[in-house]
Design a protein around this motif. Structure first.
Motif, PDB file in Angstrom:
ATOM      1  N   ARG A   1       0.826  -1.211   0.000  1.00  0.00           N
ATOM      2  CA  ARG A   1       0.000   0.000   0.000  1.00  0.00           C
ATOM      3  C   ARG A   1       0.862   1.265   0.000  1.00  0.00           C
ATOM      4  NH1 ARG A   1      -4.430  -2.388   4.326  1.00  0.00           N
ATOM      5  NH2 ARG A   1      -5.639  -3.514   2.766  1.00  0.00           N
ATOM      6  N   GLY A   2       2.174   1.095  -0.175  1.00  0.00           N
ATOM      7  CA  GLY A   2       3.058   2.237  -0.371  1.00  0.00           C
ATOM      8  C   GLY A   2       3.723   2.794   0.875  1.00  0.00           C
ATOM      9  N   LEU A   3       3.687   2.088   1.973  1.00  0.00           N
ATOM     10  CA  LEU A   3       4.279   2.611   3.207  1.00  0.00           C
ATOM     11  C   LEU A   3       5.757   2.201   3.277  1.00  0.00           C
ATOM     12  CD1 LEU A   3       3.475   4.273   5.706  1.00  0.00           C
ATOM     13  CD2 LEU A   3       3.149   2.118   6.895  1.00  0.00           C
ATOM     14  N   VAL A   4       6.618   3.192   3.094  1.00  0.00           N
ATOM     15  CA  VAL A   4       8.056   2.956   3.043  1.00  0.00           C
ATOM     16  C   VAL A   4       8.571   2.416   4.373  1.00  0.00           C
ATOM     17  CG1 VAL A   4      10.308   4.056   2.674  1.00  0.00           C
ATOM     18  CG2 VAL A   4       8.349   4.698   1.255  1.00  0.00           C
ATOM     19  N   ARG A   5       8.048   2.901   5.474  1.00  0.00           N
ATOM     20  CA  ARG A   5       8.541   2.412   6.768  1.00  0.00           C
ATOM     21  C   ARG A   5       8.223   0.923   6.963  1.00  0.00           C
ATOM     22  NH1 ARG A   5       5.274   5.830  11.221  1.00  0.00           N
ATOM     23  NH2 ARG A   5       5.365   7.387   9.618  1.00  0.00           N
ATOM     24  N   ALA A   6       7.212   0.426   6.279  1.00  0.00           N
ATOM     25  CA  ALA A   6       6.917  -1.015   6.336  1.00  0.00           C
ATOM     26  C   ALA A   6       7.983  -1.790   5.562  1.00  0.00           C
ATOM     27  CB  ALA A   6       5.531  -1.304   5.780  1.00  0.00           C
ATOM     28  N   GLU A   7       8.456  -1.238   4.439  1.00  0.00           N
ATOM     29  CA  GLU A   7       9.544  -1.874   3.694  1.00  0.00           C
ATOM     30  C   GLU A   7      10.801  -1.953   4.565  1.00  0.00           C
ATOM     31  OE1 GLU A   7       8.200  -0.333  -0.756  1.00  0.00           O
ATOM     32  OE2 GLU A   7       9.676   0.821   0.390  1.00  0.00           O
ATOM     33  N   LEU A   8      11.111  -0.854   5.236  1.00  0.00           N
ATOM     34  CA  LEU A   8      12.259  -0.830   6.140  1.00  0.00           C
ATOM     35  C   LEU A   8      12.077  -1.855   7.259  1.00  0.00           C
ATOM     36  CD1 LEU A   8      14.932   0.445   7.182  1.00  0.00           C
ATOM     37  CD2 LEU A   8      13.506   2.113   8.395  1.00  0.00           C
ATOM     38  N   ALA A   9      10.897  -1.895   7.837  1.00  0.00           N
ATOM     39  CA  ALA A   9      10.620  -2.836   8.928  1.00  0.00           C
ATOM     40  C   ALA A   9      10.758  -4.287   8.452  1.00  0.00           C
ATOM     41  CB  ALA A   9       9.225  -2.594   9.506  1.00  0.00           C
ATOM     42  N   LEU A  10      10.354  -4.559   7.217  1.00  0.00           N
ATOM     43  CA  LEU A  10      10.521  -5.917   6.685  1.00  0.00           C
ATOM     44  C   LEU A  10      11.998  -6.264   6.507  1.00  0.00           C
ATOM     45  CD1 LEU A  10       7.512  -6.081   4.249  1.00  0.00           C
ATOM     46  CD2 LEU A  10       8.041  -7.781   6.007  1.00  0.00           C
ATOM     47  N   GLY A  11      12.787  -5.292   6.078  1.00  0.00           N
ATOM     48  CA  GLY A  11      14.226  -5.527   6.002  1.00  0.00           C
ATOM     49  C   GLY A  11      14.788  -5.906   7.363  1.00  0.00           C
ATOM     50  N   GLN A  12      14.384  -5.177   8.390  1.00  0.00           N
ATOM     51  CA  GLN A  12      14.835  -5.472   9.751  1.00  0.00           C
ATOM     52  C   GLN A  12      14.297  -6.824  10.221  1.00  0.00           C
ATOM     53  OE1 GLN A  12      13.185  -1.869  11.330  1.00  0.00           O
ATOM     54  NE2 GLN A  12      15.132  -0.764  11.206  1.00  0.00           N
ATOM     55  N   PHE A  13      13.063  -7.111   9.865  1.00  0.00           N
ATOM     56  CA  PHE A  13      12.412  -8.371  10.224  1.00  0.00           C
ATOM     57  C   PHE A  13      13.256  -9.554   9.742  1.00  0.00           C
ATOM     58  CE2 PHE A  13       9.374 -11.789   9.480  1.00  0.00           C
ATOM     59  CZ  PHE A  13       8.455 -11.687  10.519  1.00  0.00           C
ATOM     60  N   TYR A  14      13.650  -9.507   8.471  1.00  0.00           N
ATOM     61  CA  TYR A  14      14.434 -10.603   7.900  1.00  0.00           C
ATOM     62  C   TYR A  14      15.875 -10.583   8.405  1.00  0.00           C
ATOM     63  CZ  TYR A  14      10.587 -11.846   4.861  1.00  0.00           C
ATOM     64  OH  TYR A  14       9.361 -12.267   4.384  1.00  0.00           O
ATOM     65  N   GLU A  15      16.439  -9.404   8.574  1.00  0.00           N
ATOM     66  CA  GLU A  15      17.815  -9.318   9.062  1.00  0.00           C
ATOM     67  C   GLU A  15      17.934  -9.892  10.479  1.00  0.00           C
ATOM     68  OE1 GLU A  15      21.494  -6.135   9.518  1.00  0.00           O
ATOM     69  OE2 GLU A  15      19.467  -5.348   9.218  1.00  0.00           O
ATOM     70  N   GLU A  16      16.937  -9.638  11.299  1.00  0.00           N
ATOM     71  CA  GLU A  16      16.960 -10.113  12.682  1.00  0.00           C
ATOM     72  C   GLU A  16      16.471 -11.551  12.821  1.00  0.00           C
ATOM     73  OE1 GLU A  16      14.656  -7.168  14.764  1.00  0.00           O
ATOM     74  OE2 GLU A  16      16.075  -5.581  14.211  1.00  0.00           O
TER      75      GLU A  16
END
Length: 181
Positions: free
Chosen positions: A50-65
């Motif tokens: 839905r276009g929320l950039v902070r969700a993309e960032l959070a997913l990056g952190q989700f997978y990194e962690e």
């Protein structure tokens, strides 16, 4: 917390990206009545769609962690790249670091410099120092002491103490080079 969870759920049901994101954060922080990390992942993906950039960032952190158990640095880099392309300075730093270290991406100093430069332009003091260092040494970029000095000065202006010393060292070096010509 239960009222917040209910309200975020209602927003999510209406298609609001921030509803998805905030509800996901409640699950990740274990603030939801019944925390569900897999649901948090789904909500973050929906918020990013839905276009929320902070969700993309959070997913990056989700997978990194490795929130669901196993770290996936390639998947993390994929999400960080999406957020970085959409202007997230934090994601730009993460992408630059992945290329710098070869973590979740092939080691590529040119790409590391590109993303650190973007984050530096966005005001990240650490990225300002790092791109200054890369210009100083010619790592991933052509060696350029004037650009190194520029970025160190930007970092120093944002409070980086080590960068202040670098500005002086480079000023002396540039002055010596100029007087030898």
């Amino acid at each position: 917390m239960r009222q917040a969870e209910r309200q975020f759920g209602e927003l999510a049901a209406r298609g609001e990206a921030l509803g998805d994101y905030n509800l996901a954060m409640m699950h990740l922080r274990r603030e939801a009545a019944r925390p569900d990390l897999a649901l948090a992942q789904q909500l973050l993906k929906r918020a990013s769609e839905r276009g929320l950039v902070r969700a993309e960032l959070a997913l990056g952190q989700f997978y990194e962690e490795g929130v669901l158990g196993t770290r996936d640095l390639v998947q993390a880099q994929s999400w960080y790249l999406k957020a970085a392309d959409h202007g997230s300075v934090d994601a730009q730093v993460a992408v630059g670091t992945a290329f710098y270290l070869g973590r979740g991406a092939e080691r590529d100093m040119g790409e590391a410099a590109r993303w650190y430069r973007e984050a530096a332009k966005g005001g990240d003091v650490g990225a300002q120092y790092l791109i200054g260092s890369m210009y100083e040494t010619g790592l991933g970029v052509d060696k350029d002491l004037r650009l190194a000095s520029y970025w160190y000065a930007a970092a120093a202006g944002n409070g980086d103490v080590a960068a202040k010393a670098k500005v002086k060292v480079l000023a002396d070096q540039l002055s010596a080079e100029a007087s030898s010509i």
